[in-house]
Design a protein around this motif. Sequence first.
Motif, PDB file in Angstrom:
ATOM      1  N   SER A 199       0.855  -1.192   0.000  1.00 61.18           N
ATOM      2  CA  SER A 199       0.000   0.000   0.000  1.00 61.18           C
ATOM      3  C   SER A 199       0.887   1.236   0.000  1.00 61.18           C
ATOM      4  O   SER A 199       2.067   1.161   0.347  1.00 61.18           O
ATOM      5  N   LEU A 200       0.310   2.342  -0.437  1.00 58.02           N
ATOM      6  CA  LEU A 200       1.049   3.601  -0.455  1.00 58.02           C
ATOM      7  C   LEU A 200       0.182   4.666   0.206  1.00 58.02           C
ATOM      8  O   LEU A 200      -0.962   4.894  -0.216  1.00 58.02           O
ATOM      9  N   SER A 201       0.725   5.298   1.237  1.00 62.78           N
ATOM     10  CA  SER A 201      -0.016   6.357   1.942  1.00 62.78           C
ATOM     11  C   SER A 201       0.728   7.679   1.842  1.00 62.78           C
ATOM     12  O   SER A 201       1.950   7.725   1.971  1.00 62.78           O
ATOM     13  N   LEU A 202      -0.048   8.758   1.621  1.00 59.44           N
ATOM     14  CA  LEU A 202       0.507  10.116   1.619  1.00 59.44           C
ATOM     15  C   LEU A 202       0.320  10.679   3.034  1.00 59.44           C
ATOM     16  O   LEU A 202      -0.803  10.845   3.497  1.00 59.44           O
ATOM     17  N   HIS A 203       1.428  10.964   3.690  1.00 60.93           N
ATOM     18  CA  HIS A 203       1.321  11.348   5.102  1.00 60.93           C
ATOM     19  C   HIS A 203       1.144  12.846   5.304  1.00 60.93           C
ATOM     20  O   HIS A 203       0.517  13.274   6.261  1.00 60.93           O
ATOM     21  N   GLY A 204       1.734  13.661   4.424  1.00 60.98           N
ATOM     22  CA  GLY A 204       1.590  15.099   4.617  1.00 60.98           C
ATOM     23  C   GLY A 204       2.661  15.873   3.894  1.00 60.98           C
ATOM     24  O   GLY A 204       3.404  15.339   3.074  1.00 60.98           O
ATOM     25  N   VAL A 205       2.697  17.166   4.201  1.00 63.08           N
ATOM     26  CA  VAL A 205       3.616  18.098   3.555  1.00 63.08           C
ATOM     27  C   VAL A 205       4.306  18.944   4.623  1.00 63.08           C
ATOM     28  O   VAL A 205       3.633  19.564   5.446  1.00 63.08           O
ATOM     29  N   GLU A 206       5.613  18.944   4.587  1.00 62.09           N
ATOM     30  CA  GLU A 206       6.402  19.777   5.501  1.00 62.09           C
ATOM     31  C   GLU A 206       6.803  21.060   4.765  1.00 62.09           C
ATOM     32  O   GLU A 206       7.140  21.023   3.582  1.00 62.09           O
ATOM     33  N   GLY A 207       6.738  22.186   5.438  1.00 61.11           N
ATOM     34  CA  GLY A 207       7.210  23.439   4.850  1.00 61.11           C
ATOM     35  C   GLY A 207       6.121  24.326   4.284  1.00 61.11           C
ATOM     36  O   GLY A 207       6.357  25.494   3.979  1.00 61.11           O
ATOM     37  N   ALA A 208       4.907  23.766   4.133  1.00 62.89           N
ATOM     38  CA  ALA A 208       3.771  24.565   3.648  1.00 62.89           C
ATOM     39  C   ALA A 208       2.990  25.085   4.850  1.00 62.89           C
ATOM     40  O   ALA A 208       3.296  24.767   5.995  1.00 62.89           O
ATOM     41  N   PHE A 209       1.983  25.896   4.591  1.00 62.06           N
ATOM     42  CA  PHE A 209       1.142  26.406   5.673  1.00 62.06           C
ATOM     43  C   PHE A 209       0.291  25.261   6.213  1.00 62.06           C
ATOM     44  O   PHE A 209      -0.441  24.623   5.474  1.00 62.06           O
ATOM     45  N   PHE A 256       5.632  10.286   1.926  1.00 62.45           N
ATOM     46  CA  PHE A 256       4.785   9.121   1.673  1.00 62.45           C
ATOM     47  C   PHE A 256       5.569   7.856   1.976  1.00 62.45           C
ATOM     48  O   PHE A 256       6.798   7.882   2.041  1.00 62.45           O
ATOM     49  N   SER A 257       4.848   6.776   2.198  1.00 62.35           N
ATOM     50  CA  SER A 257       5.541   5.512   2.419  1.00 62.35           C
ATOM     51  C   SER A 257       4.808   4.387   1.710  1.00 62.35           C
ATOM     52  O   SER A 257       3.619   4.464   1.444  1.00 62.35           O
ATOM     53  N   ILE A 258       5.587   3.367   1.404  1.00 58.75           N
ATOM     54  CA  ILE A 258       5.044   2.163   0.776  1.00 58.75           C
ATOM     55  C   ILE A 258       5.226   1.004   1.743  1.00 58.75           C
ATOM     56  O   ILE A 258       6.329   0.766   2.242  1.00 58.75           O
ATOM     57  N   GLU A 298      15.422  -2.362  -2.457  1.00 59.68           N
ATOM     58  CA  GLU A 298      16.284  -1.547  -3.321  1.00 59.68           C
ATOM     59  C   GLU A 298      15.624  -1.335  -4.682  1.00 59.68           C
ATOM     60  O   GLU A 298      15.730  -0.254  -5.265  1.00 59.68           O
ATOM     61  N   LYS A 299      14.935  -2.354  -5.162  1.00 62.31           N
ATOM     62  CA  LYS A 299      14.248  -2.204  -6.447  1.00 62.31           C
ATOM     63  C   LYS A 299      13.065  -1.243  -6.302  1.00 62.31           C
ATOM     64  O   LYS A 299      12.785  -0.441  -7.204  1.00 62.31           O
ATOM     65  N   VAL A 300      12.373  -1.318  -5.183  1.00 61.82           N
ATOM     66  CA  VAL A 300      11.269  -0.381  -4.922  1.00 61.82           C
ATOM     67  C   VAL A 300      11.796   1.050  -4.952  1.00 61.82           C
ATOM     68  O   VAL A 300      11.201   1.936  -5.579  1.00 61.82           O
ATOM     69  N   ASP A 301      12.941   1.291  -4.290  1.00 69.51           N
ATOM     70  CA  ASP A 301      13.550   2.628  -4.323  1.00 69.51           C
ATOM     71  C   ASP A 301      13.761   3.094  -5.764  1.00 69.51           C
ATOM     72  O   ASP A 301      13.395   4.210  -6.128  1.00 69.51           O
TER      73      ASP A 301
END
Lengths: 481, 481
Positions: free
Chosen positions: B317-327, B344-346, B355-358
């Motif tokens: 699975s792939l989740s988007l955790h957030g954004v650093e540096g924005a408001f 994000f993380s997988i 390593e292949k995922v990277d």
Amino acid sequence: MAPNLKSFFQNVDDNAETFIERLRKAVAIPSISAEDERRADVVRMGMFLKGELDRLGASTEARPLGKQPGKEHLELPPAIIGRYPAKKDDSKRTILVYGHYDVQPANKSDGWETEPFKLSVDDKGRMYGRGSTDDKGPVLGWVNVIESHQKAEIDFPVNLLMCFEGMEEYGSEGLDDFIIAECKPGKYFADVDATCISDNYWLGTEKPCLTYGLRGCSYYSIQVSGPGQDLHSGVFGGTAQEPMTDLVRVMASLVDGDGNILIPGIMDDVAKVTPDEESRYKDIAFTMDNLYESLGSKTGIFPDKERTLMGRWRYPSLSLHGVEGAFSAPGAKTVIPAKVIGKFSIRTVPDMKPEKVDELVYAHVDKVFESLKSKNTMKCHLQHSGKWWVASPDHWNFTAAAKAVEDVWKVKPDLTREGGSIPVTLTFEQATGKNVLLLPMGSSTDAAHSVNEKLDRKNYIEGIKLLGAYLHYVAEEPMKE
Amino acid sequence: MAPNLKSFFQNVDDNAETFIERLRKAVAIPSISAEDERRADVVRMGMFLKGELDRLGASTEARPLGKQPGKEHLELPPAIIGRYPAKKDDSKRTILVYGHYDVQPANKSDGWETEPFKLSVDDKGRMYGRGSTDDKGPVLGWVNVIESHQKAEIDFPVNLLMCFEGMEEYGSEGLDDFIIAECKPGKYFADVDATCISDNYWLGTEKPCLTYGLRGCSYYSIQVSGPGQDLHSGVFGGTAQEPMTDLVRVMASLVDGDGNILIPGIMDDVAKVTPDEESRYKDIAFTMDNLYESLGSKTGIFPDKERTLMGRWRYPSLSLHGVEGAFSAPGAKTVIPAKVIGKFSIRTVPDMKPEKVDELVYAHVDKVFESLKSKNTMKCHLQHSGKWWVASPDHWNFTAAAKAVEDVWKVKPDLTREGGSIPVTLTFEQATGKNVLLLPMGSSTDAAHSVNEKLDRKNYIEGIKLLGAYLHYVAEEPMKE
Ligand SMILES: [Zn+2]
Ligand SMILES: [Zn+2]
Ligand SMILES: [Zn+2]
Ligand SMILES: [Zn+2]
């Protein structure tokens, strides 16, 4: 040049140190409107300003504006209003001027090289201090104009009405209603012939400008929510629809990298560039290097000055500001945020209608979200909105100011617009029904709102001359609209 | 059931209050590994544990693990290792057990209904307290097993090796190297026949489980930068290319709302579901209502239990955790952030190669960013990575544990995998070269890491029986792999 202007200018030069001393006293009062515990200092600054005007024989009042909305234990700082000469001369025009005596927060530890609340003048005449250019220098400019007229024994050319507020840096709480009420017949600001606001900046550092337009701003949030609480991606990743996944898709649908707004219909009401307007751009003192210097990079959208200036002040733009509710700290956290709120705003221009912009935004965002077929819930709403403003630079208020600039600075001013908003401008225009001019004192490098805010000694002293000269020219300029 | 188990079970029941008292003492020590000022309490907890084992005649050591990386003034809490009986019996198998004596942070003000560091037992036998289920209950479970064998005068069935750490909730600093070193020939953990970790939870609340797989996690950041500093959208909106605009487009290209990862090639190495694996799902005690209850919503991706469980633990699975540096605060701020970092993380599964995922991630992100033709700069990098783990549930370590479950709980255990990671599992497997079993004590509602963490009295007492029974069965189970 009128002979009385010559002696006024001389007197300003002779009193330069007195005027700098006055600014020093004002900067020493930390009138930060955003900090509750500084409210007494904001009021003290208002009283200092009133006292200076009183000593010069102006008729002044400190008008209460009520409690601060949302902070009912806090009294808003008063509007300091005044009239000079104290008794109205019906044979003269009445000019209303506006400024603000509150300032942005400042701490030495933010990176200031000098004490922010101690005016520090360096060997190049740069006068550092919070509020020096925004907006204590310009506000005291009007006080100094009165003093030099008295000392030089020159007849004051207009009925000057003053409106100085203490909450500008915190949204001008309470001011709109006050202005609208006081512009009614028989009230303090009745009979205004024109308004002048000195609270913005030159486009660059070499050439003065007159500003005749401001963009509006409509600020939106898009909230996407699903789960009842934040989730761990180890446990729920791959089984739940994630609000962030939907949100970035909706946000990506709003604007492209070259600043093109992708919301259908949004450009329909944007006024076309007329040949007259187009002709104003080529002489403006601005270069692409100016842009790159202020950006700190070469990541501009357009290669040329004209299109860049148009992008800044006469075309709409859409910026994505950030996301609330997601992980925003440094490091790594494997959270699936349950409720995320994307923030964006559209800078609006003539002849866009804010209510129509809202409708187009909602329709587009709804459509994009629907196309995602998500089980999450999306709500888009307007957080705040302010309308664009544009005046005719051919109005006598502007042509008078242009003559004053030529007198003082020996150069024709740039005619500029600004990309940001000064909401009180539109309020004055609508409440008085008369033209409003933005006549800046400081330059583009003054760092208002930033660390090491400064006002150049030359801009201050010549700026005092400019404000005074403006009053003389606007007193006599033929009243063609 | 072996007759000696019967008297062991009886003894556990007879000593239940003593064992609860032991847990009460442990919960009272706030051994929070993430808080520097609690380090002394973490060490105190380790010493308490060592003391309990010493009093029962175990041979124990407190092994220093050195300074804490990045905080060189702080000594890491020791690994408490032990052997029982103190002298190895070469005729018996050697079983290594692992647990941790540190806990997550907890403050009453976070929303706890009881004092977090005071064990509070309610009338339904729910024992509230930080660390009750994670992981002090299971760790003391092993101590209690030893005590009941002594009191009931039952021969201890195996050589028990223990490894209890005090930094699990802060990334198990220093532990991997220690385990690898001590598994070498002639060292403390040489000659291990199998490992048992009790530090996870039942899938639900009714039925025990044995856990044979964990997903890995590869955590990435995408940094987009352009301007030299944050900009005001009024001044620069419409003239500069904005990093946030690029970032949301890249983030939107990673995954769709149904959790499909859009990175080309990412699914290529995912192991196919075998008929054998598929047959394990239908009996598992889990319903879609269980999912909706834990989600707090009905925003699941799949309508059925089987595909949901597969999405949780055997597909990536792939989740988007957030954004650093924005408001990211509440309210409205008209900033154009100069540098934004999307996180994000997988979650990875057999037979994906980290390593292949990277490489696939970098190639995809580079390609999408290039297609934007942006003047901004993008960098994507791996923040941390942990590999997936999967064991054969047919191994004798598991079949022995299954018999123990049937003896204690009168039910066949669910065979589960988990969506998250317990990195030490893979370390033990690789360092010992032997099978590792995850044998949980607590249930899905225990709220580990959350407020009101608890362990049910029944899970604790029957759990002690289970750990003891497991040692008896694993001592005798035919050694087929
Ligand atoms: Zn201002
Ligand atoms: Zn300001
Ligand atoms: Zn744990
Ligand atoms: Zn834990």
